[in-house]
Enzyme design. Structure first.
Site, mmCIF file in Angstrom:
data_model
loop_
_atom_site.group_PDB
_atom_site.id
_atom_site.type_symbol
_atom_site.label_atom_id
_atom_site.label_comp_id
_atom_site.label_asym_id
_atom_site.label_seq_id
_atom_site.Cartn_x
_atom_site.Cartn_y
_atom_site.Cartn_z
ATOM 1 N N ARG A 1 11.282 -1.495 11.005
ATOM 2 C CA ARG A 1 10.149 -1.066 11.832
ATOM 3 C C ARG A 1 9.996 -1.995 13.034
ATOM 4 O O ARG A 1 10.113 -3.207 12.888
ATOM 5 C CB ARG A 1 8.864 -1.075 10.997
ATOM 6 C CG ARG A 1 8.548 0.310 10.425
ATOM 7 C CD ARG A 1 7.416 0.312 9.465
ATOM 8 N NE ARG A 1 6.209 -0.357 9.917
ATOM 9 C CZ ARG A 1 5.072 -0.382 9.219
ATOM 10 N NH1 ARG A 1 5.006 0.236 8.057
ATOM 11 N NH2 ARG A 1 4.017 -1.016 9.674
ATOM 12 N N ARG B 1 -0.593 -8.466 13.589
ATOM 13 C CA ARG B 1 -1.117 -7.559 12.554
ATOM 14 C C ARG B 1 -1.964 -8.318 11.538
ATOM 15 O O ARG B 1 -3.001 -7.817 11.096
ATOM 16 C CB ARG B 1 0.042 -6.842 11.850
ATOM 17 C CG ARG B 1 0.664 -5.754 12.710
ATOM 18 C CD ARG B 1 2.085 -5.452 12.283
ATOM 19 N NE ARG B 1 2.168 -4.857 10.966
ATOM 20 C CZ ARG B 1 3.270 -4.879 10.233
ATOM 21 N NH1 ARG B 1 4.369 -5.464 10.674
ATOM 22 N NH2 ARG B 1 3.265 -4.311 9.053
ATOM 23 N N ARG C 1 -9.793 1.007 8.643
ATOM 24 C CA ARG C 1 -9.398 -0.357 8.948
ATOM 25 C C ARG C 1 -10.428 -1.077 9.788
ATOM 26 O O ARG C 1 -10.210 -2.232 10.173
ATOM 27 C CB ARG C 1 -8.118 -0.314 9.760
ATOM 28 C CG ARG C 1 -6.882 -0.694 9.009
ATOM 29 C CD ARG C 1 -5.791 -0.250 9.926
ATOM 30 N NE ARG C 1 -4.629 -1.027 9.908
ATOM 31 C CZ ARG C 1 -3.518 -0.652 9.282
ATOM 32 N NH1 ARG C 1 -3.493 0.393 8.527
ATOM 33 N NH2 ARG C 1 -2.455 -1.365 9.415
ATOM 34 N N ARG D 1 11.833 -5.707 4.794
ATOM 35 C CA ARG D 1 11.625 -4.256 4.636
ATOM 36 C C ARG D 1 12.618 -3.449 5.471
ATOM 37 O O ARG D 1 12.933 -3.794 6.601
ATOM 38 C CB ARG D 1 10.203 -3.877 5.068
ATOM 39 C CG ARG D 1 10.005 -2.351 5.063
ATOM 40 C CD ARG D 1 8.575 -1.937 5.091
ATOM 41 N NE ARG D 1 7.857 -2.480 6.232
ATOM 42 C CZ ARG D 1 6.545 -2.415 6.366
ATOM 43 N NH1 ARG D 1 5.810 -1.830 5.441
ATOM 44 N NH2 ARG D 1 5.974 -2.943 7.419
ATOM 45 N N LYS E 1 0.830 -1.211 0.000
ATOM 46 C CA LYS E 1 0.000 0.000 0.000
ATOM 47 C C LYS E 1 0.862 1.259 0.000
ATOM 48 O O LYS E 1 0.602 2.198 -0.749
ATOM 49 C CB LYS E 1 -0.914 0.023 1.239
ATOM 50 C CG LYS E 1 -1.804 -1.186 1.393
ATOM 51 C CD LYS E 1 -2.692 -1.073 2.629
ATOM 52 C CE LYS E 1 -1.952 -1.093 3.951
ATOM 53 N NZ LYS E 1 -1.266 -2.376 4.256
#
Ligand code: AP5
Ligand code: MG
Ligand code: ZN
Length: 212
Positions: A155, A166, A88, A122, A13
């Protein structure tokens, strides 16, 4: 054009929002980025959400809706926006409906195995927020941001346990939005597993279909 980018963690996203924001000239509004900025600046909001985010749980609706209402009141949102990671939950979607109805919701479909590969590799720039991946989108110099030269970080919620939380939050609280927006006829699901340019092409197609 008022758009919502929906999808599981790591679906791409943020990556697609950056591309679309530059190419379409619309502001990219990521609630995750706004919360992370509040945490970095150690504001009252930041103190409230730091632990929740690190665990991978959703921030309470009241805080999230207040943040977005304020952001959508800024002058740069007049010709539209790309909302990345909001809404969300159904209450968040209802609140958004009352503030500004959405024109198009894009749902990025990516399988669990690819999600894990994307999230564990990431790296993000702690200064400008640019997103990298050690294998698929590496920086020119390892560990250093191409844009601003600052160090790249991982992160805190990209740990395995937080990723599991998550994914569960996505399935339980966010996935119902696909049917909710489906009833309104404004959602397009696209395959998010290809390269950024491939996914952008599918997104552009969805946008064109929706316009015609
Ligand atoms: P948020 O920051 O929104 O996290 P998320 O939804 O878990 O999504 P991610 O940012 O992890 O993934 P992404 O889809 O943006 O993927 P990306 O482009 O980075 O939210 C964080 C937290 O904030 C939440 O857990 C919650 O606590 C709180 N929060 C935020 N919004 C909230 C809300 N509305 N309500 C309540 N709480 C909220 O890509 C991932 C990786 O893959 C990168 O390494 C990238 O380089 C790579 N990649 C991406 N696309 C491709 C591609 N096409 N090909 C190859 N590699 C790719
Ligand atoms: Mg993101
Ligand atoms: Zn940077």
């Amino acid at each position: 054009m008022k758009m919502v980018f929906l999808g599981p963690p790591g679906a791409g996203k943020g990556t697609l929002s950056s591309l679309a924001s530059k190419r379409l000239g619309l502001p990219h509004i990521s609630t995750g980025d706004l919360f992370r900025e509040a945490v970095r600046r150690e504001t009252e909001l930041g103190k409230k959400v730091k632990g929740i985010m690190a665990e991978g749980k959703l921030v309470p609706d009241e805080l999230t809706i207040a943040l977005v209402s304020e952001r959508l009141a800024a002058p740069d949102t007049a010709s539209g926006w790309i909302l990345d990671g909001f809404p969300r939950t159904i209450p968040q979607a209802e609140a958004l409906q009352a503030i500004e109805p959405v024109d198009l919701v894009v749902d990025f479909d990516v399988g669990d195995e690819l999600i894990l590969m994307r999230l564990t590799g990431r790296r993000v720039c702690g200064s400008c927020g640019k997103i990298y991946h050690v294998a698929t989108m590496p920086p020119k110099v390892e560990g250093v941001c191409d844009v601003c030269g600052k160090p790249l970080t991982t992160r805190p919620d990209d740990r395995e346990e937080a990723i599991r939380t998550r994914l569960a939050a996505y399935r339980e609280q966010t996935q119902p939005l696909i049917a909710w927006y489906g009833e309104q006829g404004i959602i397009e699901s696209i395959d998010g597993s290809g390269s950024p340019e491939t996914v952008y092409g599918l997104f552009a197609g969805a946008l064109a279909r929706h316009h015609s």
